[in-house]
Scaffold this motif. Sequence first.
Motif, mmCIF file in Angstrom:
data_model
loop_
_atom_site.group_PDB
_atom_site.id
_atom_site.type_symbol
_atom_site.label_atom_id
_atom_site.label_comp_id
_atom_site.label_asym_id
_atom_site.label_seq_id
_atom_site.Cartn_x
_atom_site.Cartn_y
_atom_site.Cartn_z
ATOM 1 N N PHE A 110 -3.976 -7.162 -1.488
ATOM 2 C CA PHE A 110 -4.018 -7.941 -0.250
ATOM 3 C C PHE A 110 -3.235 -7.257 0.861
ATOM 4 O O PHE A 110 -3.706 -7.129 1.995
ATOM 5 C CB PHE A 110 -3.467 -9.346 -0.500
ATOM 6 N N VAL A 111 -2.007 -6.819 0.546
ATOM 7 C CA VAL A 111 -1.193 -6.119 1.547
ATOM 8 C C VAL A 111 -1.878 -4.827 1.976
ATOM 9 O O VAL A 111 -1.866 -4.453 3.154
ATOM 10 C CB VAL A 111 0.220 -5.843 0.998
ATOM 11 N N GLY A 112 -2.502 -4.132 1.000
ATOM 12 C CA GLY A 112 -3.247 -2.916 1.339
ATOM 13 C C GLY A 112 -4.390 -3.206 2.288
ATOM 14 O O GLY A 112 -4.636 -2.440 3.239
ATOM 15 N N ILE A 113 -5.094 -4.315 2.061
ATOM 16 C CA ILE A 113 -6.193 -4.699 2.956
ATOM 17 C C ILE A 113 -5.666 -4.970 4.357
ATOM 18 O O ILE A 113 -6.273 -4.552 5.353
ATOM 19 C CB ILE A 113 -6.919 -5.939 2.396
ATOM 20 N N VAL A 114 -4.527 -5.659 4.456
ATOM 21 C CA VAL A 114 -3.933 -5.939 5.768
ATOM 22 C C VAL A 114 -3.588 -4.635 6.484
ATOM 23 O O VAL A 114 -3.896 -4.445 7.672
ATOM 24 C CB VAL A 114 -2.677 -6.822 5.619
ATOM 25 N N PHE A 115 -2.938 -3.700 5.752
ATOM 26 C CA PHE A 115 -2.591 -2.401 6.336
ATOM 27 C C PHE A 115 -3.846 -1.690 6.850
ATOM 28 O O PHE A 115 -3.885 -1.198 7.980
ATOM 29 C CB PHE A 115 -1.903 -1.517 5.289
ATOM 30 N N VAL A 116 -4.859 -1.623 6.004
ATOM 31 C CA VAL A 116 -6.063 -0.876 6.353
ATOM 32 C C VAL A 116 -6.789 -1.516 7.528
ATOM 33 O O VAL A 116 -7.210 -0.824 8.468
ATOM 34 C CB VAL A 116 -6.995 -0.768 5.125
ATOM 35 N N LEU A 117 -6.929 -2.843 7.509
ATOM 36 C CA LEU A 117 -7.631 -3.526 8.598
ATOM 37 C C LEU A 117 -6.899 -3.346 9.921
ATOM 38 O O LEU A 117 -7.521 -3.036 10.949
ATOM 39 C CB LEU A 117 -7.767 -5.011 8.272
ATOM 40 N N VAL A 118 -5.576 -3.538 9.899
ATOM 41 C CA VAL A 118 -4.802 -3.417 11.133
ATOM 42 C C VAL A 118 -4.874 -1.999 11.679
ATOM 43 O O VAL A 118 -5.112 -1.785 12.880
ATOM 44 C CB VAL A 118 -3.339 -3.835 10.896
ATOM 45 N N ASN A 119 -4.705 -1.001 10.805
ATOM 46 C CA ASN A 119 -4.731 0.381 11.274
ATOM 47 C C ASN A 119 -6.122 0.811 11.731
ATOM 48 O O ASN A 119 -6.247 1.592 12.682
ATOM 49 C CB ASN A 119 -4.228 1.316 10.171
ATOM 50 N N THR A 120 -7.162 0.302 11.077
ATOM 51 C CA THR A 120 -8.524 0.606 11.521
ATOM 52 C C THR A 120 -8.788 0.004 12.895
ATOM 53 O O THR A 120 -9.363 0.661 13.782
ATOM 54 C CB THR A 120 -9.555 0.067 10.509
ATOM 55 N N LEU A 121 -8.359 -1.246 13.098
ATOM 56 C CA LEU A 121 -8.527 -1.884 14.412
ATOM 57 C C LEU A 121 -7.737 -1.144 15.487
ATOM 58 O O LEU A 121 -8.219 -0.963 16.608
ATOM 59 C CB LEU A 121 -8.083 -3.344 14.343
ATOM 60 N N VAL A 122 -6.528 -0.700 15.124
ATOM 61 C CA VAL A 122 -5.714 0.052 16.081
ATOM 62 C C VAL A 122 -6.403 1.361 16.454
ATOM 63 O O VAL A 122 -6.435 1.754 17.628
ATOM 64 C CB VAL A 122 -4.312 0.311 15.509
ATOM 65 N N ASP A 123 -6.964 2.059 15.465
ATOM 66 C CA ASP A 123 -7.680 3.313 15.742
ATOM 67 C C ASP A 123 -8.872 3.075 16.675
ATOM 68 O O ASP A 123 -9.129 3.861 17.591
ATOM 69 C CB ASP A 123 -8.172 3.936 14.438
#
Length: 325
Positions: free
Chosen positions: A296-309
């Motif tokens: 779950f935390v990994g999904i949050v990291f990935v989603l946030v960083n993808t949106l930021v990119d």
Amino acid sequence: MFAFTVKRVLQAVIVMLIISFIGFAIKHNFGDPVRDLVGQRVTAAERAQIRERLGLNDPFPVQYVRFLRDALHGNLGQSYFFKKPATEVIVKKAPATLELVFCAALIIVVLSVPLGIYSAIRPKSLFSKIVMGGSIVGVSMPVFLTAILLIYIFSVELHWLPSYGRGQTVLLFGWWDSGLLTADGLKHLIMPSIALSSIMLPLFIRLIRSEMMEVLESEYVKFAWAKGIKPWRVWLVHAFKNTLLPVITVGGVQLGIMVAFTILTETVFQWQGMGSMFIESVERSDTSLMVAYLVFVGIVFVLVNTLVDIIYGLVNPTVRVAGRQ
């Protein structure tokens, strides 16, 4: 922009596969699930039957593929302690953590932007020096020490704020247990939010200050001054707007880190969110719940960083051009 977005999404999928593999490897090698499921009186033959029924005797690749297939359907395993699907336990605990992170992020944005801008515009003023000195203290203090200090001052000595728990909550959408809509819930949120924001607030103040001081020395800002543009417009439109790019990048990364850093904050304030749940799962060797939390935390990291990119690519076209090379 479409190709840039697709590339970032594919990278996110690869990262999630790596996270899921690491998480499942931990589950596969951390303790014996059958031992945690059954009591001491269960015979070895019965334990062997349970292992066969759960598929624990299958080769590692077979178990991992089955784990991926179940994860795609929202099934991250069964919590051995709660006797419920791990996803269900996380969904119940997630609102507490997400509301805490939201309030902490709100404090960071509301305070860091004006303080960072003022410290860049008036770097030699007494107030700027106080802010910079306070930011050094904030960076140096661990979050649990800040939390204990807040409890001592505002709960033990002044009796202004409650020291633990979430207080009164209301049920939204049939599953979201929220404390944002009650006065008691908001009172309980104040100190945990301040403690959690103390991790990132000094960093953002110093980042905004340093980036804006650099931008204020650029040629186009000097040209704006020469044209006689009003000071507030030079500071906010010409200078601060061009300061946002690195702030957005760092902000996206730090937002994901804050979700993971709630562990210490929730432990001190007995905040029943995902952080305290993870600590309990480690103590109880509840490997399914541990892996579900990591995913779950990994999904949050990935989603946030993808949106930021993607946002970064929209704001700065040179990023998209560089990404094609």
